[in-house]
Design a protein around this motif. Sequence first.
Motif, PDB file in Angstrom:
ATOM      1  N   UNK A 229     -56.285  67.393 -85.290  1.00 55.54           N
ATOM      2  CA  UNK A 229     -57.535  67.933 -84.755  1.00 55.54           C
ATOM      3  C   UNK A 229     -58.649  67.472 -85.681  1.00 55.54           C
ATOM      4  N   UNK A 230     -59.794  67.158 -85.108  1.00 57.56           N
ATOM      5  CA  UNK A 230     -60.963  66.795 -85.905  1.00 57.56           C
ATOM      6  C   UNK A 230     -62.007  67.885 -85.703  1.00 57.56           C
ATOM      7  N   UNK A 231     -62.534  68.405 -86.817  1.00 57.34           N
ATOM      8  CA  UNK A 231     -63.545  69.459 -86.722  1.00 57.34           C
ATOM      9  C   UNK A 231     -64.753  69.117 -87.577  1.00 57.34           C
ATOM     10  N   UNK A 232     -65.820  69.863 -87.324  1.00 57.00           N
ATOM     11  CA  UNK A 232     -67.044  69.757 -88.110  1.00 57.00           C
ATOM     12  C   UNK A 232     -67.497  71.184 -88.407  1.00 57.00           C
ATOM     13  N   UNK A 233     -67.697  71.495 -89.684  1.00 60.92           N
ATOM     14  CA  UNK A 233     -68.147  72.822 -90.097  1.00 60.92           C
ATOM     15  C   UNK A 233     -69.672  72.862 -90.147  1.00 60.92           C
ATOM     16  N   UNK A 234     -70.278  73.939 -89.629  1.00 58.93           N
ATOM     17  CA  UNK A 234     -71.719  74.163 -89.740  1.00 58.93           C
ATOM     18  C   UNK A 234     -71.972  75.641 -89.988  1.00 58.93           C
TER      19      UNK A 234
ATOM     20  N   UNK B 167     -66.854  64.572 -90.540  1.00 50.18           N
ATOM     21  CA  UNK B 167     -65.845  65.225 -89.709  1.00 50.18           C
ATOM     22  C   UNK B 167     -64.563  65.360 -90.515  1.00 50.18           C
ATOM     23  N   UNK B 168     -63.894  66.485 -90.301  1.00 53.31           N
ATOM     24  CA  UNK B 168     -62.701  66.803 -91.072  1.00 53.31           C
ATOM     25  C   UNK B 168     -61.452  66.654 -90.212  1.00 53.31           C
ATOM     26  N   UNK B 169     -60.637  65.606 -90.445  1.00 56.83           N
ATOM     27  CA  UNK B 169     -59.376  65.521 -89.717  1.00 56.83           C
ATOM     28  C   UNK B 169     -58.373  66.530 -90.296  1.00 56.83           C
TER      29      UNK B 169
ATOM     30  N   UNK C 110     -64.816  65.819 -80.127  1.00 57.45           N
ATOM     31  CA  UNK C 110     -64.132  65.053 -79.095  1.00 57.45           C
ATOM     32  C   UNK C 110     -63.519  65.966 -78.055  1.00 57.45           C
ATOM     33  N   UNK C 111     -62.864  65.369 -77.101  1.00 51.44           N
ATOM     34  CA  UNK C 111     -62.239  66.118 -76.019  1.00 51.44           C
ATOM     35  C   UNK C 111     -60.812  66.462 -76.419  1.00 51.44           C
TER      36      UNK C 111
END
Length: 150
Positions: free
Chosen positions: A60-65, A80-82, A118-119
């Motif tokens: 999963x790829x995420x982005x923290x905000x 982006x954090x894989x 992403x999807x």
Amino acid sequence: NKRTIQIIFALAIALAVILAPWIARRVDALAEDHNQFVVGLGSGQTARLSALNSGEETGIIIHFKIFDSQGLVLAESPERQPIPPGQMRSFDLNADELNAPRDRFGRIQIRAVAQSVGNQNDNDLHVTLEVFDNATGKTTVLINSFADGR
């Protein structure tokens, strides 16, 4: 008699209405996005947003905000954090390092978000927001997306 039973029943309902707000409830994520949390952050505290990929096959790829109460970005992950299957990533925000408006108690209201990029099918993505004391490391708040049964 019938009158006594009606009075007892009415008192029981009134008591239930009065006590209902005080019954402890689990803390869930806010809004429709179960990976979004709102909390107050005080001086001497750090907010840690963590994401777990509980899957066994797909990354999963995420982005923290993290946003302030006005919707302005206070901090975000630099990239982006894989997250490979079975692993987790975290992102910290130290309140003492922020130059942001505070309330009369010195607190900053924040909204922390872990967005999948992403999807992706993020059924395996579980997110927590922890607030801990900088001096002792003691956790004072823990909110998680595990509570929704996923």
